[in-house]
Scaffold this motif. Structure first.
Motif, PDB file in Angstrom:
ATOM      1  N   LYS A   1       5.382   7.523  17.817  1.00  0.00           N
ATOM      2  CA  LYS A   1       5.337   8.303  16.591  1.00  0.00           C
ATOM      3  C   LYS A   1       4.583   7.562  15.491  1.00  0.00           C
ATOM      4  O   LYS A   1       3.794   8.156  14.744  1.00  0.00           O
ATOM      5  N   ALA A   2       4.837   6.260  15.408  1.00  0.00           N
ATOM      6  CA  ALA A   2       4.158   5.466  14.379  1.00  0.00           C
ATOM      7  C   ALA A   2       2.658   5.447  14.622  1.00  0.00           C
ATOM      8  O   ALA A   2       1.862   5.608  13.692  1.00  0.00           O
TER       9      ALA A   2
ATOM     10  N   VAL B   1       5.350  -0.905  18.431  1.00  0.00           N
ATOM     11  CA  VAL B   1       5.855   0.172  17.572  1.00  0.00           C
ATOM     12  C   VAL B   1       6.072   1.419  18.429  1.00  0.00           C
ATOM     13  O   VAL B   1       5.727   1.441  19.606  1.00  0.00           O
TER      14      VAL B   1
ATOM     15  N   GLN C   1       0.512   5.328   0.260  1.00  0.00           N
ATOM     16  CA  GLN C   1      -0.473   6.358   0.554  1.00  0.00           C
ATOM     17  C   GLN C   1       0.201   7.712   0.683  1.00  0.00           C
ATOM     18  O   GLN C   1       1.289   7.824   1.234  1.00  0.00           O
TER      19      GLN C   1
ATOM     20  N   LYS D   1       2.093  20.053   5.602  1.00  0.00           N
ATOM     21  CA  LYS D   1       3.031  18.927   5.501  1.00  0.00           C
ATOM     22  C   LYS D   1       2.528  17.865   4.535  1.00  0.00           C
ATOM     23  O   LYS D   1       1.354  17.884   4.137  1.00  0.00           O
TER      24      LYS D   1
ATOM     25  N   MET E   1       7.006   5.335   7.350  1.00  0.00           N
ATOM     26  CA  MET E   1       6.205   6.555   7.359  1.00  0.00           C
ATOM     27  C   MET E   1       7.125   7.761   7.235  1.00  0.00           C
ATOM     28  O   MET E   1       8.134   7.842   7.926  1.00  0.00           O
ATOM     29  N   ILE E   2       6.752   8.666   6.359  1.00  0.00           N
ATOM     30  CA  ILE E   2       7.593   9.840   6.120  1.00  0.00           C
ATOM     31  C   ILE E   2       6.752  11.095   6.265  1.00  0.00           C
ATOM     32  O   ILE E   2       5.635  11.159   5.735  1.00  0.00           O
ATOM     33  N   THR E   3       7.270  12.043   6.991  1.00  0.00           N
ATOM     34  CA  THR E   3       6.586  13.323   7.112  1.00  0.00           C
ATOM     35  C   THR E   3       7.550  14.416   6.669  1.00  0.00           C
ATOM     36  O   THR E   3       8.672  14.473   7.162  1.00  0.00           O
TER      37      THR E   3
ATOM     38  N   ARG F   1      -2.319  -2.208   9.038  1.00  0.00           N
ATOM     39  CA  ARG F   1      -1.862  -1.533  10.241  1.00  0.00           C
ATOM     40  C   ARG F   1      -2.917  -0.539  10.729  1.00  0.00           C
ATOM     41  O   ARG F   1      -3.194  -0.433  11.922  1.00  0.00           O
TER      42      ARG F   1
ATOM     43  N   THR G   1       9.905   7.270   9.979  1.00  0.00           N
ATOM     44  CA  THR G   1       9.621   6.335  11.076  1.00  0.00           C
ATOM     45  C   THR G   1       9.453   4.939  10.488  1.00  0.00           C
ATOM     46  O   THR G   1       8.758   4.774   9.495  1.00  0.00           O
TER      47      THR G   1
ATOM     48  N   GLU H   1       3.385   0.568   2.997  1.00  0.00           N
ATOM     49  CA  GLU H   1       3.139  -0.550   3.915  1.00  0.00           C
ATOM     50  C   GLU H   1       3.093  -1.847   3.121  1.00  0.00           C
ATOM     51  O   GLU H   1       2.497  -1.903   2.052  1.00  0.00           O
TER      52      GLU H   1
ATOM     53  N   PHE I   1       1.156   8.660  13.640  1.00  0.00           N
ATOM     54  CA  PHE I   1       1.071   8.772  12.171  1.00  0.00           C
ATOM     55  C   PHE I   1      -0.188   8.067  11.665  1.00  0.00           C
ATOM     56  O   PHE I   1      -0.966   8.622  10.893  1.00  0.00           O
TER      57      PHE I   1
ATOM     58  N   THR J   1      -5.357   0.154   5.435  1.00  0.00           N
ATOM     59  CA  THR J   1      -4.297  -0.844   5.394  1.00  0.00           C
ATOM     60  C   THR J   1      -4.409  -1.696   6.657  1.00  0.00           C
ATOM     61  O   THR J   1      -5.106  -1.338   7.601  1.00  0.00           O
TER      62      THR J   1
ATOM     63  N   GLN K   1      10.997  13.658   8.477  1.00  0.00           N
ATOM     64  CA  GLN K   1      11.295  12.578   9.419  1.00  0.00           C
ATOM     65  C   GLN K   1      10.862  11.239   8.832  1.00  0.00           C
ATOM     66  O   GLN K   1       9.853  11.153   8.143  1.00  0.00           O
TER      67      GLN K   1
ATOM     68  N   PHE L   1      -0.737  11.708   1.943  1.00  0.00           N
ATOM     69  CA  PHE L   1      -1.697  12.624   2.543  1.00  0.00           C
ATOM     70  C   PHE L   1      -1.157  14.038   2.413  1.00  0.00           C
ATOM     71  O   PHE L   1      -0.126  14.361   3.006  1.00  0.00           O
TER      72      PHE L   1
ATOM     73  N   ASP M   1       2.426  13.663   4.300  1.00  0.00           N
ATOM     74  CA  ASP M   1       2.698  12.368   4.911  1.00  0.00           C
ATOM     75  C   ASP M   1       2.689  11.317   3.819  1.00  0.00           C
ATOM     76  O   ASP M   1       1.787  11.290   2.990  1.00  0.00           O
ATOM     77  N   ILE M   2       3.701  10.470   3.849  1.00  0.00           N
ATOM     78  CA  ILE M   2       3.745   9.376   2.878  1.00  0.00           C
ATOM     79  C   ILE M   2       3.956   8.086   3.648  1.00  0.00           C
ATOM     80  O   ILE M   2       4.765   8.046   4.577  1.00  0.00           O
ATOM     81  N   SER M   3       3.193   7.050   3.308  1.00  0.00           N
ATOM     82  CA  SER M   3       3.483   5.768   3.945  1.00  0.00           C
ATOM     83  C   SER M   3       3.506   4.674   2.901  1.00  0.00           C
ATOM     84  O   SER M   3       2.770   4.699   1.928  1.00  0.00           O
TER      85      SER M   3
ATOM     86  N   ASP N   1       0.842  -1.194   0.000  1.00  0.00           N
ATOM     87  CA  ASP N   1       0.000   0.000   0.000  1.00  0.00           C
ATOM     88  C   ASP N   1       0.877   1.244   0.000  1.00  0.00           C
ATOM     89  O   ASP N   1       1.715   1.409   0.878  1.00  0.00           O
TER      90      ASP N   1
ATOM     91  N   THR O   1       5.939  -1.020   7.782  1.00  0.00           N
ATOM     92  CA  THR O   1       5.405   0.264   7.339  1.00  0.00           C
ATOM     93  C   THR O   1       6.511   1.288   7.480  1.00  0.00           C
ATOM     94  O   THR O   1       7.171   1.344   8.512  1.00  0.00           O
TER      95      THR O   1
ATOM     96  N   ASP P   1       8.294   0.996  11.114  1.00  0.00           N
ATOM     97  CA  ASP P   1       7.484   0.187  12.001  1.00  0.00           C
ATOM     98  C   ASP P   1       7.487  -1.202  11.403  1.00  0.00           C
ATOM     99  O   ASP P   1       6.874  -1.445  10.369  1.00  0.00           O
TER     100      ASP P   1
ATOM    101  N   THR Q   1      -7.672  11.699   8.565  1.00  0.00           N
ATOM    102  CA  THR Q   1      -7.782  12.228   7.204  1.00  0.00           C
ATOM    103  C   THR Q   1      -8.703  11.359   6.352  1.00  0.00           C
ATOM    104  O   THR Q   1      -9.561  11.852   5.631  1.00  0.00           O
TER     105      THR Q   1
END
Lengths: 614, 213
Positions: free
Chosen positions: B181-182, B178, A547, A554, A604-606, B155, A592, A560, B185, B153, A590, A549, A556-558, A545, A602, A594, B192
């Motif tokens: 922060k995760a 986790v 995604q 900002k 995650m990028i912000t 998660r 992250t 997964e 997120f 998803t 940043q 946002f 957000d990209i994830s 996945d 996963t 997981d 959203t």
């Protein structure tokens, strides 16, 4: 001692360093601390920290240097050669310099040089460090160390691609100049070879011969070159030194190729390729695959030629990516090194201050203690002001450096863009034209030959076309500049889906895409590309996945996946995670992670948006 | 006789292509243009049935040219002949009125077939392009807020479930092994996706969509 030397020199330069260190360690046992950190053990940063705490208490600089080196080796294992190990080696160097330990100064300088030498963009720095290493070893009277450093220095100088390009003005003059340079280099290496023979440093001699043969080749004295390279090969084989044998085999192949002995050349080039793969860290295979492909081509073995051409382009593309990234890192590293340099002088100052302090205590009576105390306090106040000033200065420098890096990245993106367009439109159009020509003329060839000759030919051209498309799209996706980040990611998802039918790709995006600078959109695109590649290659996932946002302030990209996951604490180098982190940090964002083994991953990028609008 | 124009900024390609039409009896290459502007000028004076149009051109791109043709010269049909195989480009080009889309290394037979087909007013897509357009459909989506049940998803589903149970961020983090922060997120993504401002509204929406039971 000599026996040890030969034996340990069989390994790669880093191992060599480690074993050398073992030896030194024994020699210096008297000075080394009771509870000492061993060089052969792979410590984790936590373990090293325990040692470091101890040494700090004892104010044992040698111990602290050892800790930094252990830390550097750890970073080398995790991230490979580059800035991370160098940072720690530089600190270790600081300690040794304080101790005025020339032998170790030389050794660590060489190690830093090796780290820089792994990346062509840093080669100038490498040359600097090799030079320092050479001087320190000479001071310490360590002949083999000095030769080792000098050979590394010369090799780096010869291989430095940047100097050469600057010289490329007017071919005639250039050729003569290069001849002259090769001549003087040859003489210099010859002297080194004599010294090697004197101390019976066979491994050093083998390396010197490789360089010498290379010069002879440049001077177009190929018969002599072949003789010298054979000597080197023999020595390398006798010593079982794979990395030297790799260089020597490749060089012999190249000399033979220049002599138009393609078949014999292939034998050595392929052997060289095999050795390079198994003995070298961060090999640059492009320089080997390309001549192999050319040899096959001249022998009329087109299928093999195509295979190697493809490989050459792939590895060139890989190293181009790496180079672009590291040159952007270059300035950043310079700044970091400045910082460590400052830390080092601070440390030396502290030590000096401490000595003075002891002297004062010894000489002055208790009556003067009060005065000393007030003096000390005053100095402390000065120090605070100094510190504040320093922080302000650093901030300013950082901003300036950042601006520089930004310009550099920008220029690189433009260059990529141009190259991609040339490949796509120029080369692509030419290939298409060849195909049309073949089709238009195929009626002139007897029908019996069509199946055997024309059909495969058309197929090869089609393959070349699609390869061109892939390469150019990797360099700079057309959709990214034309339609923006979201559409480019849509394309990426669709293309990945087509290439990997076994994985279910899903791409969702929320909110309105803001106006992104070309630099940040391509940085982010490359990050997602890398994450998808990782998921496809390593995760064994059946679902991925992606995604995005978009928020006013900002993005957000994830990414997964439901694959096998990994333990974020035991990341191995070379999976591109370092690149991802670097790019995101560059955008002041940043990352992250997981993930757990068995439970997917996963990422995650912000990334803040205010930065991009500037 | 089908009158053909070739618009491509690469001279060698345009030359090679026109050479290919030498033996074809029902077609004739009337003009070769190297940029968009000269082609649109040509259209004012010359009648063209089919244009073989590239997308990357030095001045105006193929998508814009196609759009202009549709408004001003609807009788001229567009066969896209390009190196681009990105789904987004194919989609955009067909949306702008191109009747056929071919990659530059297409075979002669296919090119001729495409020209004849579009000349009759029909559309022509090679199997490759057809597949690409079909695959692209429904693979990715821009999701309208509040319009349909969002796709979560794995998660996110887990996190939503724990939020529904009333766990704190810290508790969820511990449960899922986790970082905080995760979890934050994922929570922000959920807000959203559901188009809501806070956790209470999130739970309410999730129950309405039957994502929380």
């Amino acid at each position: 001692m000599n026996f040890y030397f030969n034996k340990c020199l069989l390994f790669n330069p880093f191992f060599r360093g480690i074993i050398l260190l073992c030896l030194l360690h024994h020699a210096l046992c008297a000075q080394s601390p009771p509870k000492s950190i061993a060089d052969s053990i792979n410590y984790t940063p936590e373990e090293i920290d325990v040692f470091a705490q101890d040494y700090k208490k004892q104010n044992n600089l040698r111990g602290l240097a050892w800790c930094e080196e252990a830390e550097a080796r750890y970073n080398f294992r995790v991230f490979g050669p580059g800035r991370y190990p160098v940072e720690h080696y530089t600190k270790a160097l600081g300690y040794f310099e304080t101790l005025n330990d020339q032998k170790n100064i030389g050794r660590v300088n060489k190690l830093i040089g090796d780290n820089y030498d792994a990346d062509p963009i840093y080669r100038k720095l490498a040359i600097n460090y090799y030079h320092k290493a050479m001087l320190a070893h000479e001071k310490a009277g360590n002949v083999s160390g000095a030769i080792d450093a000098e050979l590394a220095l010369l090799k780096a100088q010869i291989d430095n691609p940047f100097d050469k390009e600057e010289d490329k003005l007017g071919n005639e003059v250039d050729a003569q100049k290069r001849q002259k340079e090769a001549e003087s280099m040859y003489q210099r290496i010859d002297k080194i070879a004599q010294r090697c023979k004197k101390i019976e440093g066979h491994e050093l001699l083998a390396r010197a011969y490789v360089l010498q043969a290379q010069q002879l080749m440049t001077m177009q004295r190929s018969m002599e070159a072949l003789q010298v390279i054979d000597l080197s090969l023999e020595l390398a084989k006798g010593l079982n030194a794979g990395d030297i044998a790799a260089d020597a085999s490749v060089l012999k192949g190249l000399i033979l190729k220049n002599n138009k002995q393609a078949r014999q050349a292939l034998e050595y080039l392929e052997e060289g390729l095999r050795l390079t793969r198994s003995y070298k860290k961060r090999p640059r295979l492009y320089n080997i695959s390309l001549p192999i492909a050319e040899c096959y081509q001249s022998l009329g073995q087109y299928e093999a030629a195509t295979r190697y051409y493809k490989e050459a382009y792939r590895s060139r593309h890989l190293s181009a990516n790496r180079d672009a990234l590291s040159s952007a890192r270059y300035l950043d590293d310079e700044r970091k090194l400045d910082d460590t340099e400052r830390d080092r002088t601070e440390l030396q100052k502290n030590k000096r201050r401490q000595n003075t302090f002891l002297l004062v205590v010894g000489l002055l009576a208790l009556a003067l203690a009060l005065l000393a105390f007030s003096l000390f306090k005053g100095r402390k106040r000065d120090k605070t002001i100094n510190k504040q000033q320093k922080i302000i200065d650093q901030q300013r420098i950082r901003e300036l450096e950042y601006e520089n890096t930004r310009n550099l990245v920008d220029a690189q993106e433009k260059e990529r863009h141009r190259t991609a367009r040339e490949l796509h439109d120029g080369l692509g159009a030419m290939l298409s034209r060849i195909k049309h020509f073949v089709e238009a003329n195929s009626n002139k060839i007897p029908a019996s030959n069509t199946e055997e000759f024309i059909d495969p030919l058309k197929q090869y051209i089609d393959e070349a076309c699609s390869e061109t498309r892939v390469v150019s799209n990797n360099l700079q996706p057309y959709a990214l500049t034309k339609f923006g980040f979201t559409v480019a990611l849509e394309d990426l998802a669709t293309k990945s889906q087509r290439a990997q039918p076994g994985i279910d790709f899903n791409f969702q995006h929320y909110g309105e895409e803001p106006v992104l600078s070309p630099e940040s959109s391509s940085m982010l695109y490359r990050v997602v590309q890398e994450l998808l590649n990782n998921a496809i290659k390593h995760s064994k996932a059946t679902q991925v996945d992606v995604q995005v946002f978009y928020d006013p302030d900002k993005i957000d990209i994830s990414v997964e996946d439901n694959g096998q996951g990994f333990d974020p604490n035991t990341l191995k180098p070379g999976n591109g995670l370092g690149n991802i982190r670097y790019r995101v940090e560059y955008l002041r964002g940043q990352v992250t992670w997981d993930s757990q083994p068995g439970h997917g991953a996963t990422v995650m990028i912000t990334v803040p948006l205010t930065k991009q609008e500037n | 006789m089908i009158r053909i124009a070739i618009v491509d900024d690469h001279n060698i390609f345009a030359e090679g292509l026109s050479f290919m039409f030498a033996g074809v009896e029902d077609m004739q290459v009337v003009a070769k243009c190297h940029d968009g502007k000269s082609f649109l000028e040509l259209m004012e004076t010359t009648e063209i049935d089919v244009v073989l149009l590239d997308i990357s051109l030095p001045d105006i791109d193929g998508m814009q040219i196609s759009e202009t043709l549709g408004q001003k010269h609807p009788n001229c049909k567009v066969v896209t002949l390009t190196m681009h195989d990105e789904p987004s480009v194919v989609r955009k080009m067909t949306k702008k009125g191109a009747k056929a889309y071919l990659l530059k290394n297409t075979s002669k037979d296919e090119l001729l077939a495409a020209i004849r087909t579009v000349n009759e007013g029909k559309a022509y897509y090679s199997p490759d392009i057809m597949r690409l357009m079909l695959e692209d459909d429904g693979k990715t989506k821009k999701v309208q807020r509040n319009s349909l049940r969002p796709r979560l998803t794995n998660r996110e589903q887990e996190v939503l479930h724990h939020i529904g149970e009333g766990l704190t961020t810290q508790q969820i983090a511990d449960k899922l092994f986790v970082t905080i922060k995760a979890v934050e997120f994922h929570r922000s993504s959920l807000l959203t996706k559901f188009g809501v401002q806070n956790t209470a509204a999130l739970i309410k929406q999730a129950i309405e969509y039957e994502l929380l039971l």
